[in-house]
Scaffold this active site. Structure first.
Site, PDB file in Angstrom:
ATOM      1  CB  SER A  87       3.105  -2.045 -11.929  1.00 38.86           C
ATOM      2  OG  SER A  87       3.441  -3.327 -12.376  1.00 38.86           O
TER       3      SER A  87
ATOM      4  CE1 TYR B 254       0.703  -4.073  -6.951  1.00 37.81           C
ATOM      5  CE2 TYR B 254       1.351  -5.191  -8.985  1.00 37.81           C
ATOM      6  CZ  TYR B 254       1.589  -4.229  -8.015  1.00 37.81           C
ATOM      7  OH  TYR B 254       2.691  -3.415  -8.123  1.00 37.81           O
TER       8      TYR B 254
ATOM      9  CE  LYS C 156       0.932  -0.466  -7.702  1.00 36.31           C
ATOM     10  NZ  LYS C 156       1.343   0.548  -6.732  1.00 36.31           N
TER      11      LYS C 156
HETATM   12  P1  NAD Z   1       7.335  -2.872  -0.578  1.00 31.66           P
HETATM   13  O1  NAD Z   1       6.251  -3.738  -0.089  1.00 31.66           O
HETATM   14  O2  NAD Z   1       8.734  -3.219  -0.222  1.00 31.66           O
HETATM   15  O3  NAD Z   1       7.070  -1.349  -0.154  1.00 31.66           O
HETATM   16  C1  NAD Z   1       5.776  -0.832   0.003  1.00 31.66           C
HETATM   17  C2  NAD Z   1       5.750  -0.145   1.361  1.00 31.66           C
HETATM   18  O4  NAD Z   1       4.441   0.400   1.553  1.00 31.66           O
HETATM   19  C3  NAD Z   1       6.013  -1.098   2.515  1.00 31.66           C
HETATM   20  O5  NAD Z   1       7.050  -0.558   3.319  1.00 31.66           O
HETATM   21  C4  NAD Z   1       4.685  -1.164   3.280  1.00 31.66           C
HETATM   22  O6  NAD Z   1       4.879  -1.318   4.658  1.00 31.66           O
HETATM   23  C5  NAD Z   1       4.063   0.181   2.914  1.00 31.66           C
HETATM   24  N1  NAD Z   1       2.596   0.210   2.951  1.00 31.66           N
HETATM   25  C6  NAD Z   1       1.716  -0.654   2.384  1.00 31.66           C
HETATM   26  N2  NAD Z   1       0.460  -0.269   2.625  1.00 31.66           N
HETATM   27  C7  NAD Z   1       0.532   0.873   3.372  1.00 31.66           C
HETATM   28  C8  NAD Z   1      -0.432   1.748   3.936  1.00 31.66           C
HETATM   29  N3  NAD Z   1      -1.726   1.494   3.820  1.00 31.66           N
HETATM   30  N4  NAD Z   1       0.003   2.821   4.623  1.00 31.66           N
HETATM   31  C9  NAD Z   1       1.318   3.070   4.784  1.00 31.66           C
HETATM   32  N5  NAD Z   1       2.283   2.273   4.272  1.00 31.66           N
HETATM   33  C10 NAD Z   1       1.892   1.185   3.573  1.00 31.66           C
HETATM   34  O7  NAD Z   1       7.181  -2.763  -2.170  1.00 31.66           O
HETATM   35  P2  NAD Z   1       8.174  -2.173  -3.254  1.00 31.66           P
HETATM   36  O8  NAD Z   1       8.692  -3.306  -4.057  1.00 31.66           O
HETATM   37  O9  NAD Z   1       9.125  -1.224  -2.628  1.00 31.66           O
HETATM   38  O10 NAD Z   1       7.144  -1.412  -4.160  1.00 31.66           O
HETATM   39  C11 NAD Z   1       6.853  -0.036  -3.971  1.00 31.66           C
HETATM   40  C12 NAD Z   1       5.722   0.345  -4.889  1.00 31.66           C
HETATM   41  O11 NAD Z   1       6.083   0.036  -6.229  1.00 31.66           O
HETATM   42  C13 NAD Z   1       4.411  -0.414  -4.630  1.00 31.66           C
HETATM   43  O12 NAD Z   1       3.328   0.468  -4.813  1.00 31.66           O
HETATM   44  C14 NAD Z   1       4.421  -1.495  -5.685  1.00 31.66           C
HETATM   45  O13 NAD Z   1       3.112  -1.884  -6.028  1.00 31.66           O
HETATM   46  C15 NAD Z   1       5.103  -0.773  -6.842  1.00 31.66           C
HETATM   47  N6  NAD Z   1       5.750  -1.681  -7.769  1.00 31.66           N
HETATM   48  C16 NAD Z   1       6.635  -2.609  -7.310  1.00 31.66           C
HETATM   49  C17 NAD Z   1       7.219  -3.511  -8.197  1.00 31.66           C
HETATM   50  C18 NAD Z   1       8.156  -4.580  -7.707  1.00 31.66           C
HETATM   51  O14 NAD Z   1       8.348  -5.581  -8.412  1.00 31.66           O
HETATM   52  N7  NAD Z   1       8.783  -4.451  -6.554  1.00 31.66           N
HETATM   53  C19 NAD Z   1       6.926  -3.439  -9.562  1.00 31.66           C
HETATM   54  C20 NAD Z   1       6.036  -2.452 -10.010  1.00 31.66           C
HETATM   55  C21 NAD Z   1       5.447  -1.579  -9.086  1.00 31.66           C
END
Ligand code: NAD
Ligand code: UDP
Length: 337
Positions: free
Chosen positions: A124, A148, A152
């Site tokens: 991120s 958080y 990362k």
């Molecule tokens: P999201 O919460 O929609 O998706 C993450 C998924 O991981 C969820 O479906 C959740 O159920 C699953 N999960 C969490 N912990 C788990 C575990 N221990 N075992 C199995 N499954 C697990 O989030 P997103 O927006 O799709 O983000 C995906 C990734 O991208 C994340 O790692 C997030 O930190 C990163 N990210 C997101 C953003 C954003 O703004 N959306 C920005 C930068 C990075």
């Protein structure tokens, strides 16, 4: 050969699964559904018309991971699974370090055991320190300011160390800027729990009448209109970036990092105006105080991904707002299963 997609039921994961399936990849999704619904995966299936495996389970479950890597021939892993709410990470740091960092270590141990050494990791832009130098290149100083962001950063470091110890690994760290938008079908999109923390889902919920008005967190920043500037990127472009990264893994790139952003900054006022134009809905707002920890501006230099992955974001702010609105208006309550 299949791609294991951890967190594949989530917002970015579900969009990436659609693109993977449409590109002909075999997909195995592992998700504990802690922040997502099975319905998202059913819809991935309807959009793509393709079948894939879904395992409901946790990346912390070493026995389950062992079975997954034994039962399926996994070639590469796209690792989305993780918790992502900044405020919650401040209140519950151990939950975040356990789920994100310990979970990732468990996954990497299983990969090592089963000789699967290709990974694309969801990092991120929050790993960068607050800086006045824009745009942000991959070589900018790192300095996350909340738990958080530190998870990362730590996972990035762990993957770099794994690569240093064994050059047989290929690690692509993707630093996303601000993912927004939805699949153009309106069938899948962002479905936050409770009141959204992020701007775009907040605006969509105001537009659809679930929330009264947008709170603009400060209009006295040193930006042209005084509101915060971010690099919003369409989730479909982000998903495309993952396919490019998977292809890149085949060239044995070692451990590399790429920004995935558009390189363009958009202010809060500009976003509200664009959403109004895309949806035809008035977006009432009021200006409130700044949110602690917010930078005035943050946007990417995406030229490394353009040069080395052959990837660039193609969709603009209007399409981001149009597709967010399409999803929100068709699914005012999100997934309803
Ligand atoms: P999201 O919460 O929609 O998706 C993450 C998924 O991981 C969820 O479906 C959740 O159920 C699953 N999960 C969490 N912990 C788990 C575990 N221990 N075992 C199995 N499954 C697990 O989030 P997103 O927006 O799709 O983000 C995906 C990734 O991208 C994340 O790692 C997030 O930190 C990163 N990210 C997101 C953003 C954003 O703004 N959306 C920005 C930068 C990075
Ligand atoms: N923002 C806002 N009101 C909100 C949510 C966000 O004014 O309800 C602003 C925030 O201050 C920032 C921009 O919108 O300038 C993007 O915020 P978001 O939380 O979506 O992304 P991040 O700050 O994590 O990059």
């Amino acid at each position: 050969m299949a791609v294991l997609v951890t967190g594949g039921a989530g917002y970015i994961g579900s969009h990436t699964c659609v693109q993977l399936l449409e590109a002909g990849y075999d997909v195995v999704v592992l998700d504990n559904l802690s922040n997502s619904k099975q319905e998202a995966l059913d819809r991935v299936n309807s959009i793509s018309g393709k079948r894939f495996e879904f395992i409901k389970g946790d990346i912390l479950d070493i026995d389950l991971l062992d079975r997954v890597f034994t039962d399926y021939t996994i070639d590469s892993v796209i690792h989305f699974a993780g918790l992502k709410a900044v405020g919650e990470s401040v209140a519950k740091p151990l939950l975040y370090y356990h789920n994100n960092v310990a979970g990732s270590i468990t996954l990497f141990e299983a990969m090592q055991k089963h000789n699967v050494k290709n990974i694309v990791f969801s990092s991120s832009a929050t790993v960068y320190g607050i800086s006045d130098r824009m745009p942000i290149g991959e070589d900018a100083a790192l300095g996350p300011i909340n738990p958080y962001g530190r998870t990362k950063y730590m996972i990035e470091e762990i993957l770099r160390d794994i690569y240093a110890s064994d050059n047989g690994w290929n690690v692509i760290l993707l630093r996303y800027f601000n993912p927004v938008g939805a699949h153009p079908s309106g069938l899948i999109g962002e479905d936050p729990n409770g009141i959204p923390n992020n701007l775009m889902p907040y605006i969509s919920q105001v537009a659809v009448g679930k929330l009264k008005d947008v709170n603009i967190f400060g209009d006295d920043y040193p930006t042209p209109d005084g509101t915060g500037i971010r690099d919003y990127i369409h989730v479909m472009d982000l998903a495309d970036g993952h396919l490019k990264a998977l292809e890149k893994l085949k060239d044995s790139p070692g451990a590399v990092v790429y920004n995935l952003g558009t390189g363009k900054g958009t202010s809060v006022f500009e976003m509200i105006d664009a959403f109004y134009r895309a949806s035809g809905r008035e977006i009432p707002y009021r200006v409130t105080s700044r949110r602690p920890g917010d930078a005035a501006e943050c946007y990417a230099d995406p030229s490394k991904a353009a040069k080395e992955l052959g990837w660039a974001a193609r969709r603009g702010i209007f399409e981001m707002c149009r597709d967010s609105w399409n999803w929100q208006s068709q699914n005012p309550e999100g997934y309803t299963e």
